[in-house]
Motif scaffolding. Structure first.
Motif, PDB file in Angstrom:
ATOM      1  N   THR A   1     -33.391   8.065 -19.105  1.00 18.11           N
ATOM      2  CA  THR A   1     -33.912   8.991 -18.099  1.00 18.11           C
ATOM      3  C   THR A   1     -33.060   9.024 -16.828  1.00 18.11           C
ATOM      4  O   THR A   1     -32.747  10.094 -16.307  1.00 18.11           O
ATOM      5  CB  THR A   1     -35.354   8.582 -17.704  1.00 18.11           C
ATOM      6  OG1 THR A   1     -36.125   8.396 -18.893  1.00 18.11           O
ATOM      7  CG2 THR A   1     -36.011   9.633 -16.827  1.00 18.11           C
ATOM      8  N   PHE A   2     -32.687   7.853 -16.329  1.00 16.96           N
ATOM      9  CA  PHE A   2     -32.113   7.793 -14.981  1.00 16.96           C
ATOM     10  C   PHE A   2     -30.595   7.667 -14.918  1.00 16.96           C
ATOM     11  O   PHE A   2     -30.005   7.949 -13.890  1.00 16.96           O
ATOM     12  CB  PHE A   2     -32.746   6.640 -14.194  1.00 16.96           C
ATOM     13  CG  PHE A   2     -34.237   6.787 -14.055  1.00 16.96           C
ATOM     14  CD1 PHE A   2     -34.771   7.932 -13.475  1.00 16.96           C
ATOM     15  CD2 PHE A   2     -35.097   5.811 -14.524  1.00 16.96           C
ATOM     16  CE1 PHE A   2     -36.141   8.089 -13.353  1.00 16.96           C
ATOM     17  CE2 PHE A   2     -36.468   5.961 -14.403  1.00 16.96           C
ATOM     18  CZ  PHE A   2     -36.994   7.100 -13.824  1.00 16.96           C
ATOM     19  N   PHE A   3     -29.978   7.182 -15.972  1.00 14.67           N
ATOM     20  CA  PHE A   3     -28.524   7.008 -15.915  1.00 14.67           C
ATOM     21  C   PHE A   3     -27.862   8.200 -16.586  1.00 14.67           C
ATOM     22  O   PHE A   3     -27.479   8.179 -17.744  1.00 14.67           O
ATOM     23  CB  PHE A   3     -28.125   5.679 -16.572  1.00 14.67           C
ATOM     24  CG  PHE A   3     -28.650   4.461 -15.844  1.00 14.67           C
ATOM     25  CD1 PHE A   3     -29.068   4.553 -14.515  1.00 14.67           C
ATOM     26  CD2 PHE A   3     -28.733   3.223 -16.466  1.00 14.67           C
ATOM     27  CE1 PHE A   3     -29.556   3.447 -13.826  1.00 14.67           C
ATOM     28  CE2 PHE A   3     -29.212   2.104 -15.788  1.00 14.67           C
ATOM     29  CZ  PHE A   3     -29.624   2.214 -14.471  1.00 14.67           C
ATOM     30  N   ASN A   4     -27.747   9.266 -15.818  1.00 15.24           N
ATOM     31  CA  ASN A   4     -27.297  10.543 -16.365  1.00 15.24           C
ATOM     32  C   ASN A   4     -26.221  11.153 -15.472  1.00 15.24           C
ATOM     33  O   ASN A   4     -26.225  12.327 -15.173  1.00 15.24           O
ATOM     34  CB  ASN A   4     -28.524  11.469 -16.475  1.00 15.24           C
ATOM     35  CG  ASN A   4     -28.214  12.753 -17.186  1.00 15.24           C
ATOM     36  OD1 ASN A   4     -27.446  12.767 -18.143  1.00 15.24           O
ATOM     37  ND2 ASN A   4     -28.796  13.845 -16.729  1.00 15.24           N
ATOM     38  N   SER A   5     -25.312  10.295 -15.008  1.00 19.47           N
ATOM     39  CA  SER A   5     -24.271  10.745 -14.078  1.00 19.47           C
ATOM     40  C   SER A   5     -22.897  10.549 -14.720  1.00 19.47           C
ATOM     41  O   SER A   5     -22.750   9.794 -15.678  1.00 19.47           O
ATOM     42  CB  SER A   5     -24.384   9.898 -12.801  1.00 19.47           C
ATOM     43  OG  SER A   5     -23.180   9.894 -12.081  1.00 19.47           O
TER      44      SER A   5
ATOM     45  N   VAL B   1     -29.128   7.443  -6.466  1.00 22.42           N
ATOM     46  CA  VAL B   1     -29.299   6.993  -7.854  1.00 22.42           C
ATOM     47  C   VAL B   1     -30.471   6.010  -7.944  1.00 22.42           C
ATOM     48  O   VAL B   1     -30.970   5.537  -6.921  1.00 22.42           O
ATOM     49  CB  VAL B   1     -28.026   6.300  -8.416  1.00 22.42           C
ATOM     50  CG1 VAL B   1     -26.875   7.273  -8.527  1.00 22.42           C
ATOM     51  CG2 VAL B   1     -27.649   5.073  -7.613  1.00 22.42           C
ATOM     52  N   VAL B   2     -30.875   5.719  -9.177  1.00 24.13           N
ATOM     53  CA  VAL B   2     -31.984   4.781  -9.361  1.00 24.13           C
ATOM     54  C   VAL B   2     -31.440   3.366  -9.531  1.00 24.13           C
ATOM     55  O   VAL B   2     -30.461   3.145 -10.250  1.00 24.13           O
ATOM     56  CB  VAL B   2     -32.847   5.192 -10.582  1.00 24.13           C
ATOM     57  CG1 VAL B   2     -33.909   4.143 -10.879  1.00 24.13           C
ATOM     58  CG2 VAL B   2     -33.491   6.550 -10.327  1.00 24.13           C
ATOM     59  N   VAL B   3     -32.065   2.429  -8.835  1.00 24.04           N
ATOM     60  CA  VAL B   3     -31.727   1.013  -8.962  1.00 24.04           C
ATOM     61  C   VAL B   3     -32.872   0.352  -9.734  1.00 24.04           C
ATOM     62  O   VAL B   3     -34.033   0.459  -9.344  1.00 24.04           O
ATOM     63  CB  VAL B   3     -31.553   0.348  -7.581  1.00 24.04           C
ATOM     64  CG1 VAL B   3     -31.276  -1.146  -7.731  1.00 24.04           C
ATOM     65  CG2 VAL B   3     -30.445   1.036  -6.791  1.00 24.04           C
ATOM     66  N   ILE B   4     -32.508  -0.296 -10.857  1.00 22.89           N
ATOM     67  CA  ILE B   4     -33.531  -0.938 -11.688  1.00 22.89           C
ATOM     68  C   ILE B   4     -33.420  -2.449 -11.537  1.00 22.89           C
ATOM     69  O   ILE B   4     -32.346  -3.019 -11.759  1.00 22.89           O
ATOM     70  CB  ILE B   4     -33.349  -0.559 -13.173  1.00 22.89           C
ATOM     71  CG1 ILE B   4     -33.381   0.968 -13.355  1.00 22.89           C
ATOM     72  CG2 ILE B   4     -34.419  -1.227 -14.031  1.00 22.89           C
ATOM     73  CD1 ILE B   4     -33.086   1.422 -14.778  1.00 22.89           C
TER      74      ILE B   4
END
Ligand SMILES: *Cc1c(COP(=O)(O)O)cnc(C)c1O
Length: 377
Positions: A122-126, A202-205
């Motif tokens: 979902t979030f790592f789409n760069s 960006v999202v940090v997990i």
């Protein structure tokens, strides 16, 4: 640019795949169109009885008696119906209450592996690479490979600490466990905040699989940052690895995106019994705290015993110790322990091939380990 990076990652994956012993088999024509990946290898699950199993960070104690009671009272007819919608279940309700967040801030999955995999998707789409440490949970590069996500590993320093400065540049996202695995090294919340703050794009997990064993959670940061996702599991501190329950807590919008992706792959991944039993575990906080406390005390005693036997290790905040012996090679100790039916974890991997990751068992199991080690080292 993106396609190019993807092809590069793919070429590397194929090469790695062949290196790992898949060479020499005759290539079928369709194989070039297969999505190939070098899979994650979990720790051994020997079927033998009477072994001492300190290799996969499971909890040595049983789940809460409330889980046992609920299991006995379950009605098999419940299985006829699909489970509740994943964003509104007995489990999400109890987790929301426990953490004082809205139910819409909780995402659940089949172990945190499922949650993390969905979060990668979902979030790592760069086009930019995702950052994670060189020594860390060895599933991260596998998900990056299978989803064709570019990534860049950042070496830990000589003391196995994550260097905050390495994570300040532009990237496609960040992920690491805190405490880190398999090292057990904890990063302070202020440092995590600096990283999260520097990356509003960006999202940090933060993978908090082991946070219940004495670390400080970064959950309070959720009030100030909408790009932070905290991932947890029932497999370690809640003694329920076999039920496969994981969850993530984050901003409502972040969770909505995760659920959109989940519904687009398989809406109902978690089964009814797991949803019920997970909720029972959350209700029994006294038992949860008791077993975490016991493991922490056994870990502290184990650190003393291991140091006396000539082992060195970073201070651990997990339910394991990542130890190296001053004289005897880790591989040799690993094999000799196995001959004695004591299983620990060893990786043939640069920088860590002279280390053993030893899960904290019961006091009796640890005493058996120390006795064996005394004769080996
Ligand atoms: C064990 C572990 C997980 C996954 O656990 P699940 O059993 O899938 O919940 C995730 N991250 C880290 C760092 C772990 O050690």
């Amino acid at each position: 640019m993106k396609g190019c990076l993807e092809r590069m990652c793919f070429a590397i994956t194929c090469e790695l795949y062949e290196k790992k012993g898949n060479k020499g088999n005759k290539q079928m024509k369709w194989e070039e169109n297969v999505r190939k990946v070098v899979p994650y290898v979990p720790g051994e699950q020997p079927q033998k009885k009477d072994i001492i199993k300190l290799n996969t960070n499971e909890c040595p104690y049983p789940p809460s008696p409330m889980v046992q009671k609920a299991m006995q009272e379950m009605d098999y007819q419940d299985l006829r119906l699909y489970p509740e919608f994943p964003e509104k279940t007995p489990l999400t309700a109890h987790l929301a209450e426990y953490y004082h967040v809205k139910e819409e801030q909780i995402f659940i999955g089949v172990g945190s592996d499922d949650v993390l995999s969905m979060a990668f998707l979902t979030f790592f789409n760069s086009d930019r690479p995702v950052f994670f440490p060189d020594i860390t949970y060895s599933f991260y590069d596998v998900w990056a490979d299978i989803y064709r996500i570019p990534y860049e590993v950042k070496p830990l320093d000589a003391d196995f600490c994550i260097r905050k400065e390495d994570y300040m540049g532009e990237c496609g996202g960040i992920i690491f466990p805190n405490p880190n695995a398999p090292t057990g090294v904890l990063m302070g919340v202020e440092d995590i905040e600096d990283i999260v703050k520097a990356h509003s794009d960006v999202v940090v997990i933060i993978d908090e699989a082991y946070i219940d064993f004495g670390g400080t959670t970064c959950l309070p940061l959720l009030e100030s940052y909408d790009n932070l996702l905290v991932v947890r599991t029932f497999s370690k501190s809640r003694a329920m690895a076999g039920s496969r329950i994981g969850y993530a807590i984050g901003n409502e919008k972040l969770i909505r995106y995760l659920n959109d992706a989940k519904y687009s792959v398989n809406s109902y991944t978690m089964n009814r019994p797991a949803l019920r039993l997970g909720a029972e575990s959350v209700k029994d906080d006294a038992y949860f705290k008791e077993i975490c406390g016991k493991i922490i005390r056994t870990r502290e005693r184990s650190e003393k015993e291991l140091a006396a036997l000539g082992f060195t290790f970073p201070k651990s905040y997990g339910n394991f110790i990542f130890a190296s012996h001053k004289k005897v090679r880790a591989k040799e100790i690993f094999e000799k322990l196995k001959e004695r039916d004591i299983y620990v974890r060893h990786w043939n991997k640069a920088r860590i091939d002279d280390y053993l990751r030893i899960t904290i068992g019961t006091d009796e199991e640890m005493d058996a380990l120390f006795a064996a080690l005394r004769s080996i080292v």
